[in-house]
Motif scaffolding. Sequence first.
Motif, PDB file in Angstrom:
ATOM      1  N   LEU A   1     -16.881 -36.661  -0.624  1.00 32.39           N
ATOM      2  CA  LEU A   1     -17.469 -36.192  -1.293  1.00 32.39           C
ATOM      3  C   LEU A   1     -16.707 -35.918  -2.934  1.00 32.39           C
ATOM      4  O   LEU A   1     -16.678 -35.391  -3.837  1.00 32.39           O
ATOM      5  CB  LEU A   1     -17.134 -34.627  -0.830  1.00 32.39           C
ATOM      6  N   GLY A   2     -15.456 -36.379  -2.626  1.00 34.82           N
ATOM      7  CA  GLY A   2     -14.442 -36.385  -4.251  1.00 34.82           C
ATOM      8  C   GLY A   2     -15.220 -37.720  -4.782  1.00 34.82           C
ATOM      9  O   GLY A   2     -14.539 -37.597  -6.113  1.00 34.82           O
ATOM     10  N   ALA A   3     -15.468 -38.362  -4.221  1.00 41.69           N
ATOM     11  CA  ALA A   3     -15.565 -39.899  -5.327  1.00 41.69           C
ATOM     12  C   ALA A   3     -17.471 -38.959  -6.202  1.00 41.69           C
ATOM     13  O   ALA A   3     -17.886 -40.194  -7.096  1.00 41.69           O
ATOM     14  CB  ALA A   3     -16.279 -41.094  -4.109  1.00 41.69           C
ATOM     15  N   PHE A   4     -17.575 -38.331  -5.810  1.00 45.88           N
ATOM     16  CA  PHE A   4     -18.917 -38.396  -6.759  1.00 45.88           C
ATOM     17  C   PHE A   4     -18.637 -37.203  -7.909  1.00 45.88           C
ATOM     18  O   PHE A   4     -19.120 -37.297  -8.668  1.00 45.88           O
ATOM     19  CB  PHE A   4     -19.670 -36.873  -5.585  1.00 45.88           C
ATOM     20  N   SER A   5     -17.652 -36.737  -7.911  1.00 45.56           N
ATOM     21  CA  SER A   5     -17.240 -36.128  -8.768  1.00 45.56           C
ATOM     22  C   SER A   5     -16.208 -36.505  -9.617  1.00 45.56           C
ATOM     23  O   SER A   5     -16.383 -37.092 -10.995  1.00 45.56           O
ATOM     24  CB  SER A   5     -15.246 -34.934  -9.211  1.00 45.56           C
ATOM     25  N   THR A   6     -15.529 -38.128  -9.212  1.00 47.53           N
ATOM     26  CA  THR A   6     -14.499 -38.865  -9.942  1.00 47.53           C
ATOM     27  C   THR A   6     -16.125 -39.910 -10.082  1.00 47.53           C
ATOM     28  O   THR A   6     -15.670 -40.115 -11.280  1.00 47.53           O
ATOM     29  CB  THR A   6     -13.397 -39.847  -8.765  1.00 47.53           C
ATOM     30  N   GLY A   7     -17.080 -39.741  -9.847  1.00 48.61           N
ATOM     31  CA  GLY A   7     -18.240 -40.861 -10.673  1.00 48.61           C
ATOM     32  C   GLY A   7     -18.294 -40.272 -11.852  1.00 48.61           C
ATOM     33  O   GLY A   7     -19.025 -40.784 -12.620  1.00 48.61           O
ATOM     34  N   PHE A   8     -18.842 -38.783 -12.083  1.00 48.39           N
ATOM     35  CA  PHE A   8     -19.605 -38.307 -12.120  1.00 48.39           C
ATOM     36  C   PHE A   8     -18.721 -38.293 -13.860  1.00 48.39           C
ATOM     37  O   PHE A   8     -18.917 -38.062 -15.071  1.00 48.39           O
ATOM     38  CB  PHE A   8     -19.454 -36.822 -12.248  1.00 48.39           C
ATOM     39  N   VAL A   9     -16.904 -38.168 -13.509  1.00 48.03           N
ATOM     40  CA  VAL A   9     -16.468 -37.694 -14.386  1.00 48.03           C
ATOM     41  C   VAL A   9     -16.087 -39.167 -15.184  1.00 48.03           C
ATOM     42  O   VAL A   9     -16.088 -39.104 -17.102  1.00 48.03           O
ATOM     43  CB  VAL A   9     -14.410 -36.687 -14.033  1.00 48.03           C
ATOM     44  N   SER A  10     -16.092 -39.995 -14.614  1.00 46.15           N
ATOM     45  CA  SER A  10     -15.621 -41.775 -15.803  1.00 46.15           C
ATOM     46  C   SER A  10     -17.424 -41.710 -15.980  1.00 46.15           C
ATOM     47  O   SER A  10     -17.309 -42.510 -17.233  1.00 46.15           O
ATOM     48  CB  SER A  10     -15.644 -42.156 -14.045  1.00 46.15           C
ATOM     49  N   LEU A  11     -18.616 -41.473 -15.084  1.00 45.53           N
ATOM     50  CA  LEU A  11     -19.410 -42.235 -15.940  1.00 45.53           C
ATOM     51  C   LEU A  11     -19.975 -41.338 -17.381  1.00 45.53           C
ATOM     52  O   LEU A  11     -20.229 -41.524 -18.806  1.00 45.53           O
ATOM     53  CB  LEU A  11     -20.895 -42.242 -15.327  1.00 45.53           C
ATOM     54  N   ASN A  12     -19.528 -39.875 -16.768  1.00 43.50           N
ATOM     55  CA  ASN A  12     -19.375 -39.347 -18.684  1.00 43.50           C
ATOM     56  C   ASN A  12     -18.706 -39.665 -19.618  1.00 43.50           C
ATOM     57  O   ASN A  12     -19.056 -39.923 -20.635  1.00 43.50           O
ATOM     58  CB  ASN A  12     -19.296 -37.451 -18.597  1.00 43.50           C
ATOM     59  N   SER A  13     -17.313 -39.581 -19.219  1.00 42.12           N
ATOM     60  CA  SER A  13     -16.400 -40.690 -19.954  1.00 42.12           C
ATOM     61  C   SER A  13     -16.951 -42.032 -21.176  1.00 42.12           C
ATOM     62  O   SER A  13     -16.729 -41.919 -21.652  1.00 42.12           O
ATOM     63  CB  SER A  13     -15.402 -41.154 -19.448  1.00 42.12           C
ATOM     64  N   LEU A  14     -17.679 -42.517 -20.001  1.00 34.68           N
ATOM     65  CA  LEU A  14     -17.965 -44.184 -20.553  1.00 34.68           C
ATOM     66  C   LEU A  14     -19.349 -43.823 -21.302  1.00 34.68           C
ATOM     67  O   LEU A  14     -19.349 -44.771 -22.431  1.00 34.68           O
ATOM     68  CB  LEU A  14     -18.703 -45.183 -18.883  1.00 34.68           C
ATOM     69  N   VAL A  15     -19.870 -42.739 -21.308  1.00 34.75           N
ATOM     70  CA  VAL A  15     -21.230 -42.243 -22.255  1.00 34.75           C
ATOM     71  C   VAL A  15     -20.768 -42.235 -23.205  1.00 34.75           C
ATOM     72  O   VAL A  15     -21.445 -42.186 -24.858  1.00 34.75           O
ATOM     73  CB  VAL A  15     -22.301 -41.519 -21.514  1.00 34.75           C
ATOM     74  N   VAL A  16     -19.995 -41.095 -23.638  1.00 42.71           N
ATOM     75  CA  VAL A  16     -19.150 -40.484 -24.885  1.00 42.71           C
ATOM     76  C   VAL A  16     -18.616 -41.522 -25.303  1.00 42.71           C
ATOM     77  O   VAL A  16     -18.525 -41.805 -26.660  1.00 42.71           O
ATOM     78  CB  VAL A  16     -17.779 -40.213 -23.796  1.00 42.71           C
ATOM     79  N   PHE A  17     -17.587 -42.738 -24.484  1.00 42.57           N
ATOM     80  CA  PHE A  17     -17.303 -43.665 -25.815  1.00 42.57           C
ATOM     81  C   PHE A  17     -18.243 -44.609 -26.328  1.00 42.57           C
ATOM     82  O   PHE A  17     -17.811 -45.569 -26.742  1.00 42.57           O
ATOM     83  CB  PHE A  17     -16.422 -44.726 -24.436  1.00 42.57           C
ATOM     84  N   LEU A  18     -19.057 -44.567 -25.158  1.00 44.19           N
ATOM     85  CA  LEU A  18     -20.273 -46.338 -26.071  1.00 44.19           C
ATOM     86  C   LEU A  18     -20.682 -45.786 -27.028  1.00 44.19           C
ATOM     87  O   LEU A  18     -21.575 -45.919 -27.458  1.00 44.19           O
ATOM     88  CB  LEU A  18     -21.439 -46.207 -24.525  1.00 44.19           C
ATOM     89  N   GLN A  19     -20.999 -44.125 -26.937  1.00 41.01           N
ATOM     90  CA  GLN A  19     -21.764 -42.892 -28.277  1.00 41.01           C
ATOM     91  C   GLN A  19     -21.249 -43.509 -28.964  1.00 41.01           C
ATOM     92  O   GLN A  19     -21.749 -43.192 -30.450  1.00 41.01           O
ATOM     93  CB  GLN A  19     -21.921 -41.748 -27.791  1.00 41.01           C
ATOM     94  N   MET A  20     -19.911 -43.800 -29.699  1.00 39.67           N
ATOM     95  CA  MET A  20     -19.091 -44.172 -30.795  1.00 39.67           C
ATOM     96  C   MET A  20     -19.643 -45.024 -31.105  1.00 39.67           C
ATOM     97  O   MET A  20     -19.220 -45.437 -32.901  1.00 39.67           O
ATOM     98  CB  MET A  20     -17.665 -44.202 -30.046  1.00 39.67           C
ATOM     99  N   PHE A  21     -20.557 -46.066 -31.370  1.00 38.38           N
ATOM    100  CA  PHE A  21     -20.316 -46.887 -31.379  1.00 38.38           C
ATOM    101  C   PHE A  21     -21.979 -47.431 -32.009  1.00 38.38           C
ATOM    102  O   PHE A  21     -22.785 -46.952 -31.931  1.00 38.38           O
ATOM    103  CB  PHE A  21     -20.478 -48.883 -30.319  1.00 38.38           C
TER     104      PHE A  21
END
Length: 120
Positions: free
Chosen positions: A100-120
């Motif tokens: 259950l915690g992996a879901f939340s961790t994956g959600f936060v890390s994926l959103n962080s990756l998307v925000v980082f990729l939007q900078m380019f």
Amino acid sequence: MDSDPTSDVRRVLKQKKPLCNWIPARYAVTFLTFLGVFIVYALRANLSVTLVAMLNNTALETNETISKECPVVHSLNDSSYHYEKDGEFVWDENIQGLVLGAFSTGFVSLNSLVVFLQMF
């Protein structure tokens, strides 16, 4: 004196405003944000429910005793009653918490990756 049908269509299209012109952008963004949060919450709730179905509860050793206050009595000839099959995973409470915690961790890390990729 018939007019050209293509000019009539062009004239109508020029006069008619697009559908989304009357919806302010802040309302559209608010609605889409609400929809995204709702979908994530629904996924989280469904994962909690399906986790119960995936577990093999008879294989887990627990110290808890479950009392059956109102047991369901079925006759031997009742063909509509069937025993539910246990799930295939034998996970204790710690592993369930990790899933259950992996879901939340994956959600936060994926959103962080998307925000980082939007900078380019």
